[in-house]
Structures are given as structure tokens and as C-alpha cells.
Write a protein that holds these residues in place. Structure first.
Motif, short mmCIF file in Angstrom:
data_model
loop_
_atom_site.label_atom_id
_atom_site.label_comp_id
_atom_site.label_asym_id
_atom_site.label_seq_id
_atom_site.Cartn_x
_atom_site.Cartn_y
_atom_site.Cartn_z
N PRO A 205 0.83 -1.22 0.00
CA PRO A 205 0.00 0.00 0.00
C PRO A 205 0.85 1.26 0.00
CG PRO A 205 -0.24 -1.20 2.09
CD PRO A 205 0.60 -2.05 1.19
N ALA A 206 2.11 1.15 0.40
CA ALA A 206 3.00 2.32 0.42
C ALA A 206 3.29 2.83 -0.99
CB ALA A 206 4.31 1.96 1.12
N GLY A 207 3.03 1.99 -1.98
CA GLY A 207 3.31 2.38 -3.35
C GLY A 207 2.15 3.08 -4.04
N ILE A 208 0.98 3.11 -3.35
CA ILE A 208 -0.25 3.62 -3.97
C ILE A 208 -0.75 4.85 -3.24
CG2 ILE A 208 -2.58 2.98 -4.71
CD1 ILE A 208 -1.73 0.07 -4.00
N LEU A 209 -1.07 5.91 -3.98
CA LEU A 209 -1.68 7.09 -3.38
C LEU A 209 -3.18 7.00 -3.60
CD1 LEU A 209 0.91 9.70 -4.70
CD2 LEU A 209 0.69 8.86 -2.35
N ASP A 210 -3.91 6.72 -2.53
CA ASP A 210 -5.37 6.59 -2.65
C ASP A 210 -6.04 7.94 -2.51
OD1 ASP A 210 -5.97 3.95 -3.26
OD2 ASP A 210 -5.73 3.29 -1.18
N LEU A 211 -7.02 8.15 -3.35
CA LEU A 211 -7.78 9.41 -3.34
C LEU A 211 -8.38 9.68 -1.97
CD1 LEU A 211 -8.49 11.47 -5.55
CD2 LEU A 211 -10.44 10.07 -6.18
N ASP A 213 -7.06 8.66 0.96
CA ASP A 213 -6.06 8.71 2.03
C ASP A 213 -6.09 10.07 2.73
OD1 ASP A 213 -4.85 6.20 1.89
OD2 ASP A 213 -3.31 6.84 0.47
N GLN A 214 -5.75 10.08 4.02
CA GLN A 214 -5.63 11.33 4.78
C GLN A 214 -4.29 12.00 4.41
OE1 GLN A 214 -7.87 12.58 7.02
NE2 GLN A 214 -9.30 10.88 6.78
N PRO A 215 -4.18 13.32 4.66
CA PRO A 215 -2.93 14.03 4.33
C PRO A 215 -1.67 13.39 4.94
CG PRO A 215 -4.64 15.61 4.90
CD PRO A 215 -5.23 14.24 5.16
N GLY A 216 -1.76 12.93 6.19
CA GLY A 216 -0.59 12.33 6.84
C GLY A 216 0.01 11.20 6.02
N PRO A 217 -0.79 10.15 5.79
CA PRO A 217 -0.27 9.03 4.98
C PRO A 217 0.15 9.44 3.57
CG PRO A 217 -2.31 8.40 6.10
CD PRO A 217 -2.09 9.85 6.40
N LEU A 218 -0.55 10.38 2.96
CA LEU A 218 -0.16 10.81 1.60
C LEU A 218 1.25 11.39 1.63
CD1 LEU A 218 -3.41 12.55 0.23
CD2 LEU A 218 -2.45 10.36 -0.51
N ARG A 219 1.49 12.29 2.60
CA ARG A 219 2.81 12.92 2.70
C ARG A 219 3.89 11.88 2.95
NH1 ARG A 219 -0.06 17.06 5.77
NH2 ARG A 219 -0.29 18.88 4.40
N LYS A 220 3.59 10.97 3.87
CA LYS A 220 4.57 9.93 4.23
C LYS A 220 4.93 9.08 3.01
CE LYS A 220 4.48 7.93 8.57
NZ LYS A 220 3.73 7.09 9.54
N VAL A 222 4.73 9.84 -0.18
CA VAL A 222 5.52 10.56 -1.18
C VAL A 222 6.96 10.74 -0.69
CG1 VAL A 222 5.83 12.73 -2.45
CG2 VAL A 222 3.54 11.76 -2.19
N MET A 223 7.11 11.11 0.60
CA MET A 223 8.46 11.33 1.13
C MET A 223 9.28 10.03 1.09
SD MET A 223 8.38 14.55 1.54
CE MET A 223 10.04 14.87 2.15
N ARG A 224 8.59 8.89 1.24
CA ARG A 224 9.31 7.60 1.24
C ARG A 224 9.36 6.94 -0.13
NH1 ARG A 224 7.28 5.07 7.04
NH2 ARG A 224 8.15 6.77 8.29
N ALA A 225 8.88 7.65 -1.16
CA ALA A 225 8.90 7.08 -2.51
C ALA A 225 10.34 6.70 -2.89
CB ALA A 225 8.35 8.09 -3.51
N VAL A 226 10.47 5.56 -3.54
CA VAL A 226 11.79 5.13 -3.99
C VAL A 226 12.30 6.11 -5.03
CG1 VAL A 226 13.01 3.36 -5.32
CG2 VAL A 226 11.41 2.68 -3.51
N THR A 227 13.43 6.73 -4.75
CA THR A 227 14.06 7.55 -5.78
C THR A 227 15.34 6.83 -6.19
OG1 THR A 227 14.71 8.93 -3.90
CG2 THR A 227 13.09 9.85 -5.40
N ASP A 228 16.29 7.53 -6.63
CA ASP A 228 17.44 6.85 -7.19
C ASP A 228 18.67 7.41 -6.50
OD1 ASP A 228 15.51 6.31 -9.67
OD2 ASP A 228 15.58 8.47 -9.25
N THR A 229 19.76 6.70 -6.60
CA THR A 229 20.98 7.26 -6.04
C THR A 229 21.28 8.51 -6.84
OG1 THR A 229 22.17 5.80 -7.52
CG2 THR A 229 21.97 5.09 -5.24
#
Ligand code: ADP
Ligand code: NA
Length: 330
Positions: A205-211, A213-220, A222-229
């Protein structure tokens, strides 16, 4: 001149739409209300092609409809309805099933993909005939065009073949629908696995932004989205799929072109960028979630809105079916 008629449907198979559904479908439907005679349905008949709990189905159908209204569909300007409220879908599907060859149905690649999950022989015949029900959805309303993504092209071709076959065998009746390619269907990927599309069937579920979702989980998320080195905000699908996905999301939500975003974050690293993406998501989703919650709390109002669409859809569908029955010999 009458506005071209368009039909689109979405399955009630989760407790919330996700960002991919929103950008790839729901959001595109809103402006089409101005340019088209638009029919939008929550396709609950399609949902039971895989085993579905009745209470889940009932709840998800209402949540889906509420989200459509909350996202901006207006029952006065378009026809928003639940598929099972219009019995003619099943009736026309049967007639089209009888016009479809076994080999023809067997060539539908989406069935193979979907059935692979639980084995072809365990899949329902309904899952096999799913594209034929979809053809019925479209033809019932004599839709001129259907918004389609790449994965739906084959189904639209089947729809056109069936319409032509019916017209040839029984006499001219159905409009042949043309594909309508919305200006840019954003392919949104999973935040935890940027090579896979964001999907309700994602593993985390961490990979999906649900319409919803509350602001807290949405922010979390996005901030934890896998980026790249590395630390540069660059659009590079190959080497930076995670950052590219976030850029696509922010651009779609704010209307700012990607190159402009890249220039804005030059030399700033991922932190500020991600924070801004999170805010764009929260700003877009929050009012939609609040309107959805309000509608779900007022059962009578949601029923009233769906009754408006159901009435109009049944009128059009029955007009078609009277002619179909007559031609077939019923
Ligand atoms: P899911 O993949 O979660 O099962 P569906 O297949 O039910 O979603 O998709 C419903 C609609 O949402 C379709 O029109 C599809 O094109 C769109 N859609 C789904 N996922 C995405 C995505 N990741 N990016 C863009 N559009 C998407
Ligand atoms: Na899907």
C-alpha cells in the motif's frame, strides 16, 4: 449539431480510486462533460467476473460513485449511473455473446493476463466474456467514441466487429464507436516499484496514493517514494524512473511543464521536491475526499444523484433494446 456521445466505465473493485485511476480516467472525464454527451458508469457487473463479496461490492459501488461526483462529474451535465441499475446491459450482452465466435473471444489477450493469476480453467466464463459485456455497454448507448488506453484497443475493435456483424445480419442499428485518445494519459507508476504501474493489485500500500487517504499518509508515502541514487531532479525514465514518476505526478497536478519543474529544483536535491509533490497531492485529494465523505454520509442524496443518471441511462438503453429485440425476432 448534437454533441458526440461518449461512454466510459470504471470498476468498483477497491475502497478508493488511486492516483493512476484519477489521472488516467476520472480527471479526464470532467472536461468531457462540456464537449460530449457523456455517459459514465460504475461497472459492477464487470466486477463479479472474479469472486466478489456482496457487502464489499455494494460498499465499493457507492464509494466509486461518490468519488466520481466529488471529483467533478455533474449529474445535470452528464449521465452518471451504476451498470446493474440498467438491466439492458446484461440483455444486450447475451445477444452479442451469441454473435461472437469462440476463437474470436479466445484471442482477447486481457483474459489471458487476468486468468493467469488463478489458472485459466478456474477463471469464470464471465471473465472470458468480459469484453463482450463491455461491447454491450458501449453499443447500448450508441456511443460515437470511447476513451481508450492502449490495453483496451483490442476490446474496442471487438466492439466494432460485433456492431458491424449485428448490422449486417439483422439490419442497420448500431453506431460504430471510434477510439478517442485523451490528450495525454499519464502512466503513473508504483512509488515503491517505479517500474510497475500504480495499481490496486500492487503488493505494498506504500506504493499507492489513494484518493481517500488522509494528508498524513499521503505525505509519508511521497516522502518515502523510492528515488534513485544521486540527488539531481532530472526527467530520465531509464535511469531515474522514481524521480521521473514524481515529476510526471507534479506536472499533471499543477499544470507546470516538466522542464520548468526540473529547472526549478536545480541544485536543490530531492527533499524540497518531494515535499512539493506531497503538497500538490494533498491539495488535490483533500477536497475530493471531503466531498466523498459528505456524500457517503448522506445516503439519500447519493441515491438521488444515482437515480437521475439511472433514469436517463435506462431511457436511452431501452430505446436501443426495443429495436434490437424486434430485429432479433423476440
Ligand atoms: P487498476 O490497475 O488499479 O486495477 P483499473 O485497471 O481498474 O485500475 O483502471 C481503471 C482506469 O484507471 C483505467 O482507465 C486505467 O487506464 C486507469 N489507470 C489505472 N492505473 C493507472 C496508472 N497507473 N496510470 C494511469 N492510468 C491508470
Ligand atoms: Na487493472
Amino acid at each position: 449539431m448534437a454533441r458526440p456521445r461518449v461512454l466510459s466505465g470504471i470498476q468498483p473493485t477497491a475502497d478508493s480510486f488511486h492516483l493512476g485511476n484519477y489521472l488516467g480516467a476520472v480527471r479526464q472525464w470532467v472536461p468531457m462533460q462540456e464537449t460530449h454527451d457523456a455517459f459514465y458508469c460504475v461497472v459492477d457487473l464487470h466486477a463479479i467476473t472474479v469472486p466478489t463479496d456482496p457487502a464489499d461490492l455494494r460498499r465499493r459501488t457507492r464509494v466509486a460513485a461518490a468519488q466520481l461526483f466529488a471529483a467533478g462529474l455533474d449529474p445535470e451535465r452528464s449521465t452518471v449511473f451504476v451498470q446493474s441499475h440498467v438491466r439492458q446491459h446484461s440483455e444486450l450482452a447475451w445477444i452479442l455473446i451469441c454473435l461472437t465466435g469462440m476463437g474470436e473471444a479466445g484471442r482477447m489477450t486481457q483474459f489471458k493476463d487476468k486468468a493467469a493469476k488463478f489458472g485459466e480453467s478456474a477463471a469464470s466464463v464471465g471473465l472470458f466474456t468480459y469484453p463482450i459485456l463491455q461491447a454491450a455497454d458501449i453499443l447500448l448507448y450508441q456511443a460515437d467514441s470511447v476513451p481508450v488506453g492502449a490495453d483496451q484497443k483490442q476490446h474496442l475493435e471487438l466492439t466494432r466487429d460485433l456492431a458491424q456483424r449485428f448490422n449486417h445480419r439483422y439490419g442497420e442499428l448500431f453506431t460504430l464507436p471510434a477510439p478517442y485518445i485523451p490528450k495525454e494519459v499519464e502512466k503513473i507508476t508504483d512509488l515503491q516499484d517505479p517500474t510497475a504501474k500504480m495499481s490496486k493489485s500492487s503488493s505494498s500500500p506504500a506504493g499507492i496514493l489513494d484518493l481517500l487517504d488522509q494528508p498524513g499518509p499521503l505525505r509519508k508515502k511521497v516522502m518515502r517514494a523510492v528515488t534513485d541514487t544521486g540527488s539531481e531532479v532530472l526527467f530520465d525514465e531509464e535511469n531515474k524512473p522514481g524521480v521521473s514518476n514524481l515529476l510526471r505526478i507534479q506536472s499533471a497536478l499543477t499544470g507546470t511543464p516538466i522542464p520548468e519543474l526540473v529547472a526549478r529544483y536545480e541544485g536543490q536535491g530531492y527533499g524540497t521536491f518531494k515535499k512539493d509533490v506531497a503538497e500538490a497531492v494533498v491539495e488535490t485529494f483533500t477536497p475530493i475526499r471531503e466531498r466523498t465523505e459528505k456524500l457517503l454520509a448522506d445516503e439519500a442524496e447519493l441515491d438521488r444523484l444515482l437515480a437521475i443518471g439511472g433514469r436517463r441511462a435506462r431511457e436511452v438503453a431501452e430505446e436501443t433494446m426495443e429495436r434490437v429485440r424486434d430485429k432479433v425476432g423476440f
